[in-house]
Design a protein around this motif. Structure first.
Motif, mmCIF file in Angstrom:
data_model
loop_
_atom_site.group_PDB
_atom_site.id
_atom_site.type_symbol
_atom_site.label_atom_id
_atom_site.label_comp_id
_atom_site.label_asym_id
_atom_site.label_seq_id
_atom_site.Cartn_x
_atom_site.Cartn_y
_atom_site.Cartn_z
ATOM 1 N N ALA A 1 -5.055 -3.050 -0.892
ATOM 2 C CA ALA A 1 -4.435 -4.174 -0.200
ATOM 3 C C ALA A 1 -5.224 -4.489 1.062
ATOM 4 N N ASP A 2 -5.471 -5.773 1.297
ATOM 5 C CA ASP A 2 -6.073 -6.196 2.562
ATOM 6 C C ASP A 2 -4.937 -6.631 3.470
ATOM 7 N N SER A 3 -4.445 -5.669 4.229
ATOM 8 C CA SER A 3 -3.301 -5.884 5.106
ATOM 9 C C SER A 3 -3.301 -4.733 6.090
ATOM 10 N N SER A 4 -2.320 -4.660 6.956
ATOM 11 C CA SER A 4 -2.211 -3.499 7.836
ATOM 12 C C SER A 4 -1.907 -2.269 6.991
ATOM 13 N N PRO A 5 -2.817 -1.284 6.933
ATOM 14 C CA PRO A 5 -2.613 -0.141 6.032
ATOM 15 C C PRO A 5 -1.309 0.600 6.280
ATOM 16 N N GLU A 6 -0.960 0.834 7.535
ATOM 17 C CA GLU A 6 0.271 1.574 7.820
ATOM 18 C C GLU A 6 1.510 0.795 7.392
ATOM 19 N N MET A 7 1.461 -0.529 7.495
ATOM 20 C CA MET A 7 2.598 -1.339 7.070
ATOM 21 C C MET A 7 2.751 -1.313 5.546
ATOM 22 N N VAL A 8 1.632 -1.372 4.831
ATOM 23 C CA VAL A 8 1.679 -1.291 3.370
ATOM 24 C C VAL A 8 2.222 0.073 2.943
ATOM 25 N N LYS A 9 1.751 1.115 3.584
ATOM 26 C CA LYS A 9 2.216 2.457 3.258
ATOM 27 C C LYS A 9 3.731 2.572 3.462
ATOM 28 N N ALA A 10 4.236 1.964 4.524
ATOM 29 C CA ALA A 10 5.678 2.014 4.786
ATOM 30 C C ALA A 10 6.463 1.313 3.682
ATOM 31 N N VAL A 11 5.950 0.200 3.183
ATOM 32 C CA VAL A 11 6.619 -0.530 2.090
ATOM 33 C C VAL A 11 6.704 0.335 0.841
ATOM 34 N N ILE A 12 5.644 1.059 0.560
ATOM 35 C CA ILE A 12 5.625 1.899 -0.645
ATOM 36 C C ILE A 12 6.459 3.161 -0.461
ATOM 37 N N ASP A 13 6.370 3.773 0.717
ATOM 38 C CA ASP A 13 7.048 5.051 0.957
ATOM 39 C C ASP A 13 8.534 4.920 1.262
ATOM 40 N N ALA A 14 8.977 3.742 1.647
ATOM 41 C CA ALA A 14 10.368 3.575 2.095
ATOM 42 C C ALA A 14 11.346 4.075 1.035
ATOM 43 N N PRO A 15 12.371 4.801 1.447
ATOM 44 C CA PRO A 15 13.387 5.261 0.492
ATOM 45 C C PRO A 15 14.299 4.118 0.063
ATOM 46 N N PHE A 16 15.058 4.346 -0.961
ATOM 47 C CA PHE A 16 16.040 3.368 -1.428
ATOM 48 C C PHE A 16 17.053 3.082 -0.331
ATOM 49 N N SER A 17 17.285 1.791 -0.049
ATOM 50 C CA SER A 17 18.335 1.395 0.894
ATOM 51 C C SER A 17 19.515 0.819 0.123
ATOM 52 N N HIS A 18 19.241 -0.243 -0.640
ATOM 53 C CA HIS A 18 20.212 -0.738 -1.620
ATOM 54 C C HIS A 18 19.462 -1.531 -2.676
ATOM 55 N N ASN A 19 20.151 -2.148 -3.588
ATOM 56 C CA ASN A 19 19.525 -2.658 -4.812
ATOM 57 C C ASN A 19 18.481 -3.749 -4.595
ATOM 58 N N ALA B 1 16.709 -3.880 -1.504
ATOM 59 C CA ALA B 1 15.947 -3.438 -0.339
ATOM 60 C C ALA B 1 15.464 -2.016 -0.619
ATOM 61 N N SER B 2 14.461 -1.927 -1.466
ATOM 62 C CA SER B 2 14.001 -0.622 -1.924
ATOM 63 C C SER B 2 12.517 -0.446 -1.654
ATOM 64 N N GLY B 3 12.095 0.784 -1.373
ATOM 65 C CA GLY B 3 10.681 1.099 -1.339
ATOM 66 C C GLY B 3 10.093 0.994 -2.736
ATOM 67 N N LEU B 4 8.800 0.735 -2.833
ATOM 68 C CA LEU B 4 8.205 0.445 -4.137
ATOM 69 C C LEU B 4 7.986 1.674 -5.001
ATOM 70 N N ARG B 5 7.695 2.809 -4.403
ATOM 71 C CA ARG B 5 7.436 3.992 -5.221
ATOM 72 C C ARG B 5 8.628 4.323 -6.112
ATOM 73 N N SER B 6 9.808 4.273 -5.537
ATOM 74 C CA SER B 6 11.000 4.645 -6.309
ATOM 75 C C SER B 6 11.240 3.705 -7.477
ATOM 76 N N LEU B 7 10.660 2.481 -7.417
ATOM 77 C CA LEU B 7 10.816 1.527 -8.508
ATOM 78 C C LEU B 7 9.817 1.758 -9.636
ATOM 79 N N LEU B 8 8.762 2.520 -9.349
ATOM 80 C CA LEU B 8 7.667 2.670 -10.301
ATOM 81 C C LEU B 8 7.713 3.956 -11.117
ATOM 82 N N ILE B 9 8.209 5.026 -10.521
ATOM 83 C CA ILE B 9 8.201 6.319 -11.207
ATOM 84 C C ILE B 9 8.999 6.230 -12.511
ATOM 85 N N GLY B 10 8.376 6.671 -13.597
ATOM 86 C CA GLY B 10 9.019 6.642 -14.908
ATOM 87 C C GLY B 10 8.767 5.386 -15.709
#
Length: 373
Positions: free
Chosen positions: A43-61, A63-72
């Motif tokens: 991604a050509d963006s702020s690396p730390e901001m992109v990482k936060a989007v991916i690492d963020a835990p589930f908040s609600h349906n 507003a979720s981090g991306l990793r949790s949506l991809l596993i499986g």
């Protein structure tokens, strides 16, 4: 086949300067599966901001981090995965950083898909229409016209017949602007293609004045003269400018491009694969081709995005020129074992599976500042 890991790595070179150049750090997304395959995206963006989007835990349906949506998930179901990510981040996404994170994931999924089938991405996209494309050396202006001329001469000597200069110090005054462009023309030579990137510095009327002044130097296009959100200004300027108007590099996803396309605001639409991914870039390609405008890539990061860009642009019907970042940065030249750069001013897409590049793990280790698993 299922996704088992989504690894986010932030790389940063040792000497980061205060300048408009996104080849000083990078965020890599590495998607791994239960059968041992790995796909890589950027991604050509702020690396730390992109990482936060991916690492963020589930908040609600929605507003979720991306990793949790991809596993499986099955990584071959790329369209469905994009729709899932877009839907499940509606409260924290839909534009900007979240889309760039999704774009890096999408790029990695296409890389993985190519490796799975043993095919280069350009073939999976429907087939390349160009075996090679003319490349322009993309570089920043010098501090004045004299220094800019020397830069242009250097890249002509390296075999580029087209050079683009951009950003600072353009926009300080009319005298500075004209001096820079005259110097650029001198350096590129009378027979060279000269492209100018203003860096979003003017209002529409000033931009029209500059377009008329720069026409005397026979520029191929005037890029980003206005703020990216000034759609009406771009429409007004494009209708009056004596030179082609180019823009689009900041746009993330089809929704961001839609006002520019629907309004016929540009002559050249510049699509960054590290902000859109292959899936959205394909949609944008179809829309731009429908209105009879031209497409170009935007790329100022690493060989990962360069490879993605040439795979995509080679499938565009009217592709005519390729942005080749020539910034003297280790990230641009050492992140992959393969050198993805123009030769004698022309560039061709790799024919190896997926993106066709292999990460240099020693370079990753030497520049890695943060990693999530």
């Amino acid at each position: 086949m299922k996704i088992t890991q989504v690894v986010c790595q932030i790389l940063r070179i040792k000497n980061v300067e205060s300048k408009t150049a996104s080849s000083q750090d990078s965020v890599l997304i590495r998607i791994r599966t239960d059968n041992g395959l790995e796909g890589v995206g950027e991604a050509d963006s702020s690396p730390e901001m992109v990482k936060a989007v991916i690492d963020a835990p589930f908040s609600h349906n929605i507003a979720s981090g991306l990793r949790s949506l991809l596993i499986g998930e099955n990584p071959l179901e790329i369209d469905r995965i994009w729709e899932k990510m877009y839907r499940r981040t509606m409260y924290c996404g839909r534009r900007s950083t979240t889309i760039t994170a999704m774009a890096a994931i999408d790029m990695a999924l296409w890389d993985l898909k190519g490796k799975h089938f043993g095919e280069p991405i350009h073939r999976l996209l429907g087939g390349k229409k160009h075996d090679r494309i003319q490349a322009y050396a993309s570089i920043l202006f010098g501090k004045n016209g004299i220094e800019t001329a020397r830069i242009g001469e250097r890249w002509r000597e390296y075999g580029y017949s087209a050079v683009k200069f951009g950003w600072e110090p353009m926009g300080q005054s009319e005298a500075v602007d004209i001096d820079l462009v005259k110097g650029a023309r001198k350096g590129v030579g009378e027979d060279g293609t000269l492209l100018i990137d203003a860096g979003c510095v003017w209002d529409a009327r000033t931009a029209l004045e500059r377009a008329k002044a720069f026409q005397k130097q026979r520029i191929g296009w005037l890029e980003e003269p206005l703020h990216p959100d000034d759609y009406e200004g771009y429409r007004w300027l494009r209708d009056r400018s004596p030179v082609p108007i180019a823009s689009g590099e900041e746009e993330c996803g089809r929704q961001s491009f839609r006002p520019l396309i629907d309004g016929r605001c540009l002559d050249v639409y510049q699509v960054d694969l590290s902000r859109n991914g292959f899936s959205e870039a394909n949609y944008i390609r179809q829309r731009v081709e429908e209105i009879g405008a031209r497409l170009c890539n935007h790329c100022y990061t690493s060989p990962v995005t360069v490879a993605a860009s040439i795979h995509w642009l080679s499938t565009c019907r009217d592709a005519f020129i390729f942005e080749d970042c020539v910034e003297d940065s280790p990230l641009r030249h050492e992140l992959t074992h393969e050198k993805i750069q123009a030769v004698d001013g022309w560039i061709s897409p790799p024919d190896r599976p997926g993106l066709g590049v292999t990460i240099n793990e020693d370079f990753v280790k030497s520049t890695l500042i943060s990693e999530s698993v």
